[in-house]
Design an enzyme around this catalytic site. Structure first.
Site, PDB file in Angstrom:
ATOM      1  N   TYR A  40       8.768  -5.636 -11.461  1.00  0.00           N
ATOM      2  CA  TYR A  40       8.128  -5.464 -12.782  1.00  0.00           C
ATOM      3  C   TYR A  40       9.131  -5.063 -13.863  1.00  0.00           C
ATOM      4  O   TYR A  40       8.727  -4.654 -14.953  1.00  0.00           O
ATOM      5  CB  TYR A  40       7.071  -4.354 -12.739  1.00  0.00           C
ATOM      6  CG  TYR A  40       6.155  -4.360 -11.550  1.00  0.00           C
ATOM      7  CD1 TYR A  40       5.214  -5.362 -11.373  1.00  0.00           C
ATOM      8  CD2 TYR A  40       6.207  -3.332 -10.615  1.00  0.00           C
ATOM      9  CE1 TYR A  40       4.362  -5.351 -10.282  1.00  0.00           C
ATOM     10  CE2 TYR A  40       5.351  -3.310  -9.525  1.00  0.00           C
ATOM     11  CZ  TYR A  40       4.440  -4.321  -9.360  1.00  0.00           C
ATOM     12  OH  TYR A  40       3.588  -4.294  -8.280  1.00  0.00           O
ATOM     13  N   ARG A  92       9.856  -1.834  -7.349  1.00  0.00           N
ATOM     14  CA  ARG A  92       9.280  -1.874  -8.699  1.00  0.00           C
ATOM     15  C   ARG A  92      10.260  -2.348  -9.781  1.00  0.00           C
ATOM     16  O   ARG A  92       9.879  -3.144 -10.641  1.00  0.00           O
ATOM     17  CB  ARG A  92       8.671  -0.513  -9.075  1.00  0.00           C
ATOM     18  CG  ARG A  92       7.578  -0.051  -8.100  1.00  0.00           C
ATOM     19  CD  ARG A  92       6.763   1.137  -8.607  1.00  0.00           C
ATOM     20  NE  ARG A  92       5.911   0.751  -9.725  1.00  0.00           N
ATOM     21  CZ  ARG A  92       6.178   0.995 -10.967  1.00  0.00           C
ATOM     22  NH1 ARG A  92       7.244   1.680 -11.303  1.00  0.00           N
ATOM     23  NH2 ARG A  92       5.368   0.572 -11.909  1.00  0.00           N
ATOM     24  N   TYR A 121       3.412   3.447  -5.026  1.00  0.00           N
ATOM     25  CA  TYR A 121       3.897   2.064  -5.008  1.00  0.00           C
ATOM     26  C   TYR A 121       5.403   1.990  -4.725  1.00  0.00           C
ATOM     27  O   TYR A 121       6.089   1.115  -5.240  1.00  0.00           O
ATOM     28  CB  TYR A 121       3.532   1.349  -6.313  1.00  0.00           C
ATOM     29  CG  TYR A 121       2.047   1.414  -6.611  1.00  0.00           C
ATOM     30  CD1 TYR A 121       1.137   0.768  -5.775  1.00  0.00           C
ATOM     31  CD2 TYR A 121       1.540   2.145  -7.679  1.00  0.00           C
ATOM     32  CE1 TYR A 121      -0.228   0.840  -6.012  1.00  0.00           C
ATOM     33  CE2 TYR A 121       0.163   2.234  -7.918  1.00  0.00           C
ATOM     34  CZ  TYR A 121      -0.706   1.573  -7.075  1.00  0.00           C
ATOM     35  OH  TYR A 121      -2.058   1.653  -7.307  1.00  0.00           O
ATOM     36  N   GLU A 146     -11.428   5.525  -9.179  1.00  0.00           N
ATOM     37  CA  GLU A 146     -10.527   5.149  -8.072  1.00  0.00           C
ATOM     38  C   GLU A 146      -9.095   5.315  -8.538  1.00  0.00           C
ATOM     39  O   GLU A 146      -8.504   4.375  -9.054  1.00  0.00           O
ATOM     40  CB  GLU A 146     -10.687   3.656  -7.745  1.00  0.00           C
ATOM     41  CG  GLU A 146     -11.986   3.214  -7.165  1.00  0.00           C
ATOM     42  CD  GLU A 146     -12.065   1.665  -7.081  1.00  0.00           C
ATOM     43  OE1 GLU A 146     -11.216   0.951  -7.634  1.00  0.00           O
ATOM     44  OE2 GLU A 146     -13.004   1.191  -6.444  1.00  0.00           O
ATOM     45  N   CYS A 191      21.172  -8.114  -0.304  1.00  0.00           N
ATOM     46  CA  CYS A 191      21.862  -9.293  -0.844  1.00  0.00           C
ATOM     47  C   CYS A 191      20.974 -10.097  -1.793  1.00  0.00           C
ATOM     48  O   CYS A 191      20.482 -11.186  -1.444  1.00  0.00           O
ATOM     49  CB  CYS A 191      22.361 -10.150   0.306  1.00  0.00           C
ATOM     50  SG  CYS A 191      23.500  -9.207   1.297  1.00  0.00           S
ATOM     51  N   GLU A 192      20.718  -9.548  -2.931  1.00  0.00           N
ATOM     52  CA  GLU A 192      19.913 -10.187  -3.996  1.00  0.00           C
ATOM     53  C   GLU A 192      20.407  -9.622  -5.321  1.00  0.00           C
ATOM     54  O   GLU A 192      20.605  -8.400  -5.421  1.00  0.00           O
ATOM     55  CB  GLU A 192      18.431  -9.769  -3.891  1.00  0.00           C
ATOM     56  CG  GLU A 192      17.696 -10.226  -2.690  1.00  0.00           C
ATOM     57  CD  GLU A 192      17.048 -11.601  -2.832  1.00  0.00           C
ATOM     58  OE1 GLU A 192      16.972 -12.123  -3.969  1.00  0.00           O
ATOM     59  OE2 GLU A 192      16.654 -12.133  -1.810  1.00  0.00           O
ATOM     60  N   GLY A 246      -5.000   6.134  -8.110  1.00  0.00           N
ATOM     61  CA  GLY A 246      -3.897   6.123  -7.153  1.00  0.00           C
ATOM     62  C   GLY A 246      -2.671   6.779  -7.758  1.00  0.00           C
ATOM     63  O   GLY A 246      -2.350   7.941  -7.506  1.00  0.00           O
ATOM     64  N   ARG A 247      -2.005   6.018  -8.654  1.00  0.00           N
ATOM     65  CA  ARG A 247      -0.723   6.444  -9.211  1.00  0.00           C
ATOM     66  C   ARG A 247      -0.758   7.852  -9.829  1.00  0.00           C
ATOM     67  O   ARG A 247       0.152   8.642  -9.633  1.00  0.00           O
ATOM     68  CB  ARG A 247      -0.300   5.430 -10.277  1.00  0.00           C
ATOM     69  CG  ARG A 247       1.092   5.663 -10.793  1.00  0.00           C
ATOM     70  CD  ARG A 247       1.436   4.727 -11.962  1.00  0.00           C
ATOM     71  NE  ARG A 247       0.857   3.436 -11.900  1.00  0.00           N
ATOM     72  CZ  ARG A 247       1.525   2.299 -11.627  1.00  0.00           C
ATOM     73  NH1 ARG A 247       2.813   2.340 -11.397  1.00  0.00           N
ATOM     74  NH2 ARG A 247       0.901   1.149 -11.618  1.00  0.00           N
TER      75      ARG A 247
END
Ligand code: LLP
Length: 415
Positions: free
Chosen positions: A318, A314, A372, A275, A344-345, A277-278
């Protein structure tokens, strides 16, 4: 490599970035179709035969065009929600090539997937198994299941994506799994067909994958001792990609190592699923963004761009590194800067402490944004999600329209 630098211009599959930005605006996701095809074909050529398939993990990038492309190439699908199921059915996927993972399946999720006739539900807890039994008994349809085991293997990746550790919510641990297998094997409305694991994501060495094969071979022996026979093994995904000269095994090395581990552990005759994905879409995608301002009147230099953590979470989530390439042709002076978005963070950064030759109005290319990125995007700060474009045979084609401002409140009711 799908990106080139020629005569001062950056090109993705021979299309200048400038042309894409001009036509579709920024920020904008751009995908190289040829790269997705070659990644999928490479692993298929090494791994697949009449008993072995590669399933694409939809969560990595769930764009309908990409799903259709992979379905046409013969991929099955690993889904984790009814929303993802709906997407793959929409592009014509064969239900018999869909596996459904995830720890929180509701009764209605279970019911609709059983009725649709998917290949199997990957069961993550004893409680889920009981719920599947209840739903299937009511429907009078045998539910196909694989038990997802948690082999307690450290994949060596970020703690948020190290799903094969016993300390996480995923799968049934080695101590309790046999109880689940025995229950599934005896219930009339459960068809126990497989064993499943997925030990994590962005795995950068081969050892954890091999350790997992060894672990599943022991599990299968234990099952045989209990007279339980299963038909297939779902080996999950997790192969990492190169984000910034980090060393990762190639698709070929990964496939060959898995093939060898299967032979070494006498599992080569099982039906098998990977399986991934990336590793199929990650390095096929880019996020193109424009520099709005350069702010050099504070402690640091800030390059403020029109993409933010709403488009690519990301780095914030992370502390992930994505290469950022400037397309500047005029200046020569390099600055040390943080590349930040308009959200605004303080966590709204795309890269910290980067050395860039950059001026207001320049386009920046953020690499490795095929997986992602768009699929984890949001509308935080009421920002519309951007256009997505795929390059097919050296031509850019729009595959997702930019959201309109009124789309942002189309579900809302003013009272
Ligand atoms: N199978 C299952 C059951 C999964 O949970 C996942 C990913 C995959 C397969 C595919 O793994 P891949 O081949 O893509 O590594 N948002 C994080 C990654 C989360 C992965 C979740 N599960 C990131 O941006 O790094």
């Amino acid at each position: 490599m799908n990106m080139k630098h020629k005569n001062g211009t950056y090109l993705i599959d021979d299309v200048p970035i400038q042309d894409i930005a001009k036509k579709y605006g920024t920020p904008c996701f751009v995908y190289s179709e040829s790269s997705i095809i070659s990644n999928f074909q490479e692993i298929s050529n090494i791994f697949c035969n009449e008993k072995r398939s590669v399933y694409y993990s939809v969560k990595a990038n769930s764009s309908l065009t990409i799903l259709k492309l992979l379905s046409n190439l013969g991929a099955g699908f690993d889904i984790v929600s009814i929303g993802e199921l709906n997407r793959v059915i929409k592009v014509g996927a064969d239900p018999k090539k869909i596996v459904y993972s995830g720890v929180g399946k509701s009764e209605s999720d279970i019911e609709s997937s059983i009725q649709l006739g998917i290949k199997c539900l990957n069961v993550e807890s004893f409680a889920e198994l009981e719920r599947i039994n209840k739903v299937a008994s009511k429907l009078k349809i045998k539910a196909p299941v694989a038990i997802r085991v948690n082999p307690n293997i450290d994949p060596g990746s970020h703690e948020y994506i190290s799903t094969g550790l016993e300390s996480t919510k995923f799968g049934i641990n080695l101590k309790n799994m046999m109880e689940a297998f025995i229950y599934a094997n005896k219930e009339e409305y459960i068809n126990l067909i497989g064993v499943d694991y997925h030990i994590g994501s962005q795995i950068e060495t081969l050892e954890p994958f091999i350790e997992a094969v060894v672990s599943v071979s022991k599990i299968i022996k234990e099952l045989e001792n209990n007279k339980i026979h299963i038909d297939f093994i779902d080996m999950g995904g997790g192969l990492g990609i190169d984000y910034s000269n980090n060393k990762v095994p190639s698709m070929r090395q990964f496939g060959e190592a898995i093939n060898k581990a299967l032979i070494d552990n006498s599992l080569e005759n099982y039906n098998l699923i990977l399986e991934l994905g990336r590793s199929i879409v990650g390095n096929a995608g880019y996020l193109i963004t424009k520099v709005e301002y350069i702010k050099n009147d504070s402690e640091k230099n800030y390059v403020i761009v029109d993409a933010g953590m709403d488009n690519l979470i990301r780095p914030a989530l992370y502390n992930a590194w994505h290469n950022i390439i400037s397309t500047n042709k005029n200046s020569t002076e390099e600055i040390l800067c943080d590349v930040v978005g308009p959200v605004c963070e303080c966590a709204d950064f795309l890269g910290k402490d980067r050395k860039l030759v950059v001026e207001q109005g320049d386009l920046l290319i953020i690499t490795s944004c095929g997986a992602y990125a768009s699929s984890m995007s949001s509308n935080y700060n009421s920002r519309p999600r951007p256009s997505e474009v795929i390059i097919r045979k050296n031509k850019p084609i729009l595959i997702t329209k930019k959201e309109k401002l009124e789309d942002l409140y189309s579900r809302e009711i003013i009272i």
